[in-house]
Write a protein that holds these residues in place. Sequence first.
Motif, PDB file in Angstrom:
ATOM      1  N   ARG A  52      29.925  40.517  32.701  1.00  0.00           N
ATOM      2  CA  ARG A  52      31.153  41.064  32.132  1.00  0.00           C
ATOM      3  C   ARG A  52      31.301  42.529  32.506  1.00  0.00           C
ATOM      4  N   HIS A  53      30.208  43.274  32.435  1.00  0.00           N
ATOM      5  CA  HIS A  53      30.205  44.675  32.846  1.00  0.00           C
ATOM      6  C   HIS A  53      30.730  44.810  34.273  1.00  0.00           C
ATOM      7  N   ASP A  54      30.195  44.025  35.187  1.00  0.00           N
ATOM      8  CA  ASP A  54      30.556  44.166  36.599  1.00  0.00           C
ATOM      9  C   ASP A  54      32.020  43.815  36.842  1.00  0.00           C
ATOM     10  N   ALA A  55      32.534  42.832  36.111  1.00  0.00           N
ATOM     11  CA  ALA A  55      33.947  42.476  36.257  1.00  0.00           C
ATOM     12  C   ALA A  55      34.850  43.596  35.742  1.00  0.00           C
ATOM     13  N   ILE A  56      34.486  44.186  34.628  1.00  0.00           N
ATOM     14  CA  ILE A  56      35.291  45.265  34.039  1.00  0.00           C
ATOM     15  C   ILE A  56      35.333  46.475  34.967  1.00  0.00           C
ATOM     16  N   PHE A  57      34.188  46.866  35.494  1.00  0.00           N
ATOM     17  CA  PHE A  57      34.153  48.097  36.278  1.00  0.00           C
ATOM     18  C   PHE A  57      34.608  47.896  37.716  1.00  0.00           C
ATOM     19  N   ALA A  58      34.640  46.654  38.175  1.00  0.00           N
ATOM     20  CA  ALA A  58      35.335  46.377  39.425  1.00  0.00           C
ATOM     21  C   ALA A  58      36.801  46.768  39.287  1.00  0.00           C
ATOM     22  N   ALA A  59      37.380  46.493  38.112  1.00  0.00           N
ATOM     23  CA  ALA A  59      38.802  46.767  37.867  1.00  0.00           C
ATOM     24  C   ALA A  59      39.074  48.234  37.566  1.00  0.00           C
ATOM     25  N   THR A  60      38.237  48.855  36.745  1.00  0.00           N
ATOM     26  CA  THR A  60      38.558  50.187  36.236  1.00  0.00           C
ATOM     27  C   THR A  60      37.942  51.331  37.022  1.00  0.00           C
ATOM     28  N   ILE A 112      27.990  51.033  45.868  1.00  0.00           N
ATOM     29  CA  ILE A 112      28.512  50.388  44.664  1.00  0.00           C
ATOM     30  C   ILE A 112      29.426  49.219  45.026  1.00  0.00           C
ATOM     31  N   LEU A 113      30.327  49.449  45.968  1.00  0.00           N
ATOM     32  CA  LEU A 113      31.257  48.399  46.358  1.00  0.00           C
ATOM     33  C   LEU A 113      30.530  47.236  47.022  1.00  0.00           C
ATOM     34  N   ARG A 114      29.529  47.544  47.810  1.00  0.00           N
ATOM     35  CA  ARG A 114      28.748  46.475  48.442  1.00  0.00           C
ATOM     36  C   ARG A 114      27.994  45.663  47.384  1.00  0.00           C
ATOM     37  N   ALA A 115      27.475  46.348  46.374  1.00  0.00           N
ATOM     38  CA  ALA A 115      26.710  45.668  45.335  1.00  0.00           C
ATOM     39  C   ALA A 115      27.592  44.823  44.424  1.00  0.00           C
ATOM     40  N   ASN A 116      28.877  45.138  44.351  1.00  0.00           N
ATOM     41  CA  ASN A 116      29.786  44.413  43.450  1.00  0.00           C
ATOM     42  C   ASN A 116      30.951  43.829  44.241  1.00  0.00           C
ATOM     43  N   ALA A 117      30.658  43.361  45.457  1.00  0.00           N
ATOM     44  CA  ALA A 117      31.702  42.999  46.414  1.00  0.00           C
ATOM     45  C   ALA A 117      32.609  41.871  45.939  1.00  0.00           C
ATOM     46  N   GLU A 118      32.050  40.832  45.323  1.00  0.00           N
ATOM     47  CA  GLU A 118      32.859  39.652  45.004  1.00  0.00           C
ATOM     48  C   GLU A 118      33.982  39.950  44.024  1.00  0.00           C
ATOM     49  N   PRO A 119      33.715  40.560  42.855  1.00  0.00           N
ATOM     50  CA  PRO A 119      34.840  40.839  41.955  1.00  0.00           C
ATOM     51  C   PRO A 119      35.798  41.885  42.511  1.00  0.00           C
ATOM     52  N   VAL A 120      35.287  42.852  43.292  1.00  0.00           N
ATOM     53  CA  VAL A 120      36.188  43.847  43.885  1.00  0.00           C
ATOM     54  C   VAL A 120      37.117  43.181  44.895  1.00  0.00           C
ATOM     55  N   ALA A 121      36.571  42.291  45.721  1.00  0.00           N
ATOM     56  CA  ALA A 121      37.403  41.607  46.717  1.00  0.00           C
ATOM     57  C   ALA A 121      38.490  40.774  46.060  1.00  0.00           C
ATOM     58  N   LEU A 136      39.926  41.313  43.137  1.00  0.00           N
ATOM     59  CA  LEU A 136      40.947  42.220  42.607  1.00  0.00           C
ATOM     60  C   LEU A 136      41.754  42.870  43.727  1.00  0.00           C
ATOM     61  N   LEU A 137      41.092  43.185  44.835  1.00  0.00           N
ATOM     62  CA  LEU A 137      41.803  43.774  45.976  1.00  0.00           C
ATOM     63  C   LEU A 137      42.860  42.812  46.496  1.00  0.00           C
ATOM     64  N   LYS A 138      42.528  41.524  46.530  1.00  0.00           N
ATOM     65  CA  LYS A 138      43.527  40.527  46.960  1.00  0.00           C
ATOM     66  C   LYS A 138      44.734  40.538  46.026  1.00  0.00           C
ATOM     67  N   LYS A 139      44.491  40.635  44.726  1.00  0.00           N
ATOM     68  CA  LYS A 139      45.601  40.712  43.772  1.00  0.00           C
ATOM     69  C   LYS A 139      46.431  41.975  44.010  1.00  0.00           C
ATOM     70  N   GLN A 140      45.757  43.093  44.293  1.00  0.00           N
ATOM     71  CA  GLN A 140      46.471  44.342  44.540  1.00  0.00           C
ATOM     72  C   GLN A 140      47.307  44.259  45.809  1.00  0.00           C
ATOM     73  N   ILE A 141      46.759  43.647  46.853  1.00  0.00           N
ATOM     74  CA  ILE A 141      47.512  43.453  48.097  1.00  0.00           C
ATOM     75  C   ILE A 141      48.756  42.605  47.836  1.00  0.00           C
ATOM     76  N   ASP A 142      48.606  41.542  47.044  1.00  0.00           N
ATOM     77  CA  ASP A 142      49.747  40.689  46.703  1.00  0.00           C
ATOM     78  C   ASP A 142      50.806  41.479  45.944  1.00  0.00           C
TER      79      ASP A 142
END
Length: 293
Positions: free
Chosen positions: A182-190, A240-249, A251-257
């Motif tokens: 849950r932590h990793d999902a939240i901080f991928a976003a914020t 950081i981004l490499r370590a948390n790549a899946e949730p960031v990717a 969210l990035l797809k949503k941002q691109i959309d």
Amino acid sequence: MSEPAPIRLAVVGLGLIGGSLARALREAGVVATISGYDRDPAQVQAALALGVIDRAGVDAADAVRDADVAVIAVPVLATASALAACKPGLSARTIVTDVGSTKQSVLAAVRSVFGEVPARFVAAHPIAGTEKSGVANALPGLFRNHRLILTPHATQDAEALATVERLWAATGARVVKMEAARHDAIFAATSHLPHLLAYSFVDMLDQLEGADADIFPNAGGGFRDFTRIASSSPRMWHDILRANAEPVAALLKKQIDELSRLHGMIERGDWEAMHAVFERARAARERHLTRIE
């Protein structure tokens, strides 16, 4: 009830966060001695000269030897190597904790070194920092009134968890607990996605014609506010981004959309739809953030 005895603290990684924690705990009077180690000799010498640490270890194992609490304050992708370097100096009673911005990757690194997550390992993440780096920029008040996230694991030792919570509370941080995923999902976003967007935006502008002569010289306060975090350590944020790549990717797809949708509004001249987006975003920010700013 008497106050707990001051602890012997060790900090491995003498950067902004590790240095600020050492300074905050010394100022709070909860540490007896502070030892430290960093792979960069300049950071070690600066930490000694500034009084951030009392003793420099000849290596990581030497720094943590005899410590009650050892703090691993290195980039997240360096966690495993730092723990392996500390391992010969750790006793069964040493509480080991970290300050990493991703928690699942840190727990995986701990397992890779110890074969399991030791009961006395406490995963932690202070939600504080600046765009500056290095122990010379360490601030004793950096964590005051900021959140500190603890992510207890399945075999967590309660006394170790309570000790780390007490130390962070002494810095003025507001301690909360949550599950690592849950932590990793939240901080991928914020945190993680905003840094990615800031870096990308500045890099894009820098490649435009007239960047040096016209674009950046005319940047105002809004531009500086929006892009401030692009002055943060590139190596740290790459890790950081490499370590948390899946949730960031994801969210990035949503941002691109979303950006594609806004692009369509501009091409169609659908300014009412764009205004509605702006109104919703403003209301959401006012609703969620103004009460904590």
